[in-house]
Design an enzyme around this catalytic site. Structure first.
Site, PDB file in Angstrom:
ATOM      1  N   MET A   1       0.811  -1.214   0.000  1.00 10.63           N
ATOM      2  CA  MET A   1       0.000   0.000   0.000  1.00 10.63           C
ATOM      3  C   MET A   1       0.849   1.270   0.000  1.00 10.63           C
ATOM      4  O   MET A   1       2.053   1.230   0.222  1.00 10.63           O
ATOM      5  CB  MET A   1      -0.936  -0.002   1.209  1.00 10.63           C
ATOM      6  CG  MET A   1      -1.937  -1.131   1.214  1.00 10.63           C
ATOM      7  SD  MET A   1      -3.007  -1.130   2.667  1.00 10.63           S
ATOM      8  CE  MET A   1      -4.000   0.342   2.372  1.00 10.63           C
ATOM      9  N   HIS A   2       0.172   2.382  -0.234  1.00 16.51           N
ATOM     10  CA  HIS A   2       0.677   3.746  -0.024  1.00 16.51           C
ATOM     11  C   HIS A   2       1.659   4.245  -1.073  1.00 16.51           C
ATOM     12  O   HIS A   2       1.948   5.442  -1.115  1.00 16.51           O
ATOM     13  CB  HIS A   2       1.336   3.894   1.355  1.00 16.51           C
ATOM     14  CG  HIS A   2       0.572   3.307   2.489  1.00 16.51           C
ATOM     15  ND1 HIS A   2      -0.742   3.618   2.740  1.00 16.51           N
ATOM     16  CD2 HIS A   2       0.943   2.421   3.448  1.00 16.51           C
ATOM     17  CE1 HIS A   2      -1.137   2.957   3.808  1.00 16.51           C
ATOM     18  NE2 HIS A   2      -0.148   2.215   4.248  1.00 16.51           N
TER      19      HIS A   2
ATOM     20  N   ASP B   1      -2.551  -5.095   0.404  1.00 20.32           N
ATOM     21  CA  ASP B   1      -2.022  -6.404   0.781  1.00 20.32           C
ATOM     22  C   ASP B   1      -2.684  -6.996   2.020  1.00 20.32           C
ATOM     23  O   ASP B   1      -3.017  -8.189   2.042  1.00 20.32           O
ATOM     24  CB  ASP B   1      -0.504  -6.349   0.949  1.00 20.32           C
ATOM     25  CG  ASP B   1      -0.015  -5.196   1.814  1.00 20.32           C
ATOM     26  OD1 ASP B   1      -0.846  -4.459   2.394  1.00 20.32           O
ATOM     27  OD2 ASP B   1       1.208  -5.012   1.907  1.00 20.32           O
TER      28      ASP B   1
END
Length: 483
Positions: free
Chosen positions: A79-80, A235
């Site tokens: 992520m991110h 995830d």
């Protein structure tokens, strides 16, 4: 018919092919590197992801004739990460990853803006996507001026697979641009970060249809028919789908490089003051919350490096019988901490070391420090009303039975272990691909794995570990006072 789950990790890509009844058929993994051009920076060239994907597809096609009958694909991703594209879809710079801390000042500035936490449901952490773009605007203005789209890593693979800009809510919830309760981009949050809605991908649920596989890829991969691409997932949401944690009361503890305690939630119950993450789940009308510690097995790996001992050889002499807490204290903040401290600058420590301290003593202290860090997250989840009477334990650290007994005792709940086989993010992604392709109810596909052993708390030592946890909390306050 077959379905494919792609787990785009930080260090490598894993592809899992499953049959129509969910049985694993085959896997392929390919790895790549992370670049650290400066201290605190962590970047990756998205071209590496594509190369790994293409290599995995070639492996599956060569090894498994059933690959030709592929009908659905789901992508899970770390992520991110900020993948910046120009108006032609070309990548403008390496992707800034989740564990990059260069934007800590920008994160603090965004977090102070009125309404940001209320809309996003979260503290703006340095690892989130929005502060990364604020950093780019400040330090790389010529690149920022050319940004036409910002895609998370999983959404970038969706773009490669379909040619469309599309992302799911679970992944997008970690940007600090999403109204997590409304499951949509927020005009106010985008404006706070100097961004526009047209720079965002379209949003779909993780189990919904996001597009069709490009014809040229289908031909190159030798596929027989049309292939549906699902929205996919971040995830941890995908891992929750893989172990069947989608409803209230279901959750897991992940003992990997970082440590995660995750609880599925039937409603939206943000608690940013706890430093918990509150994100959309990968299926409709569900959310999840998780506490994250940054150095779980990484703490044991660190001890292994400085003692010249493999982690398994550190834990093996402890056996399986839980001992009373050691007098040593280890604070597992080797890279700062998220839950509950939101402190990128805090660092770890050992206290109580004496001339008689042994390597086994140090090992026990590290294992206890990580267990206490997980309890910080567990207690924060309980404070939001999450009911967690049992957790599934996953991750590489579950290979130590001693550590599992310790964590079960510190948390005060049984830990169940999957018997084996597939139960991670790649399986969750494949299930999302199946739901999107078949129209099946997503929740019915997210079944838990067969469980093997259940590790029960040691009730005789529970009070001792409660007292040790209180000392652990006091030690954090002490070290913070002098750092």
């Amino acid at each position: 018919m077959t379905y494919l789950g792609i787990d785009l990790g930080t260090s490598g890509l894993r592809a899992l092919l499953i049959s129509g009844d969910g049985t694993p058929i085959g896997t392929s993994e390919h790895h790549y590197n992370v670049s650290h051009p400066h201290s605190g920076w962590s970047e990756q060239d998205p071209a590496q992801w594509i190369a790994a994907l293409e290599a995995a597809m070639a492996d599956l096609r060569a090894a498994h004739p059933a690959f030709a009958d592929l009908r659905g694909i789901g992508v899970a991703g770390h992520m991110h990460g900020a993948t910046l594209l120009d108006e032609t879809g070309d990548v403008l710079r390496p992707c800034i990853l989740w564990n990059d801390t260069r934007s800590h000042l920008e994160a603090a500035e965004l977090d102070q803006i009125a309404g940001v936490r209320d809309l996003s449901g979260n503290i703006v952490f340095p690892g989130f996507t929005a502060p990364k773009l604020s950093w780019v605007a400040k330090h790389e203005p010529e690149i920022f001026a050319r940004v036409a789209k910002v895609l998370l890593p999983a959404a970038y693979l969706n773009f490669y697979l379909t040619g469309a800009y599309v992302a799911d809510m679970s992944d997008s919830a970690g940007t600090a641009w999403l109204d997590v309760g409304a499951r949509d981009w927020s005009a106010d949050l985008l404006a706070a970060g100097g961004m526009r809605r047209d720079q965002m991908p379209d949003l779909v649920e993780g189990s919904a249809h996001a597009g069709e596989l490009r014809a040229d890829l289908a031909a190159r991969w030798g596929l027989n028919g049309p292939v549906t691409i699902a929205g996919g997932a971040g995830d941890n949401a995908a891992a929750a789908c893989g172990i069947g944690a989608v409803a209230e009361g279901q959750g897991f503890v992940s003992l990997g490089t970082s440590g995660v305690v995750l609880a599925a939630r039937d409603g939206y119950k943000p608690a940013p003051e706890t430093a918990l993450h509150t994100f959309c789940h990968a299926i409709p009308n569900r959310w999840y919350q998780m506490g994250v510690m940054l150095s779980a097995t990484d703490s044991l790996n660190w001890l292994g490096r400085i003692t010249g001992t493999a982690p398994r050889d550190l834990t093996a002499p402890l056996g399986e019988t839980l001992q009373a807490p050691t007098d040593l204290r280890f604070l597992p903040y080797l890279s700062g901490e998220r839950t509950p401290h939101n402190d990128a600058d805090i660092r770890g420590s050992f206290t109580g070391i004496g001339a008689d301290t042994t390597r086994d003593d140090l090992t026990r202290a590290v294992l206890e420090g990580v267990a206490f860090g997980l309890r910080d997250s567990f207690d924060a989840l309980r404070a939001t009303g999450a009911t967690l009477d049992q957790l599934i334990a996953i991750g590489g650290g579950t290979g130590s039975r001693y550590w599992l007994k310790l964590i079960a005792t510190v948390l005060g709940v049984p830990l169940s272990l999957p018997k084996g086989g597939e139960f991670g993010a790649a399986l969750g992604a494949a299930r999302l691909g199946m739901a999107a392709a078949t129209g099946a109810d997503a929740e019915t596909l997210m079944t838990p794995p067969d469980l093997g052993d259940t590790i029960m708390p040691d009730t005789a030592l529970r009070a001792d570990f409660d007292a040790a946890y209180a000392k652990f909390r006091a030690a954090y306050a002490g070290i913070k006072a002098v750092q």
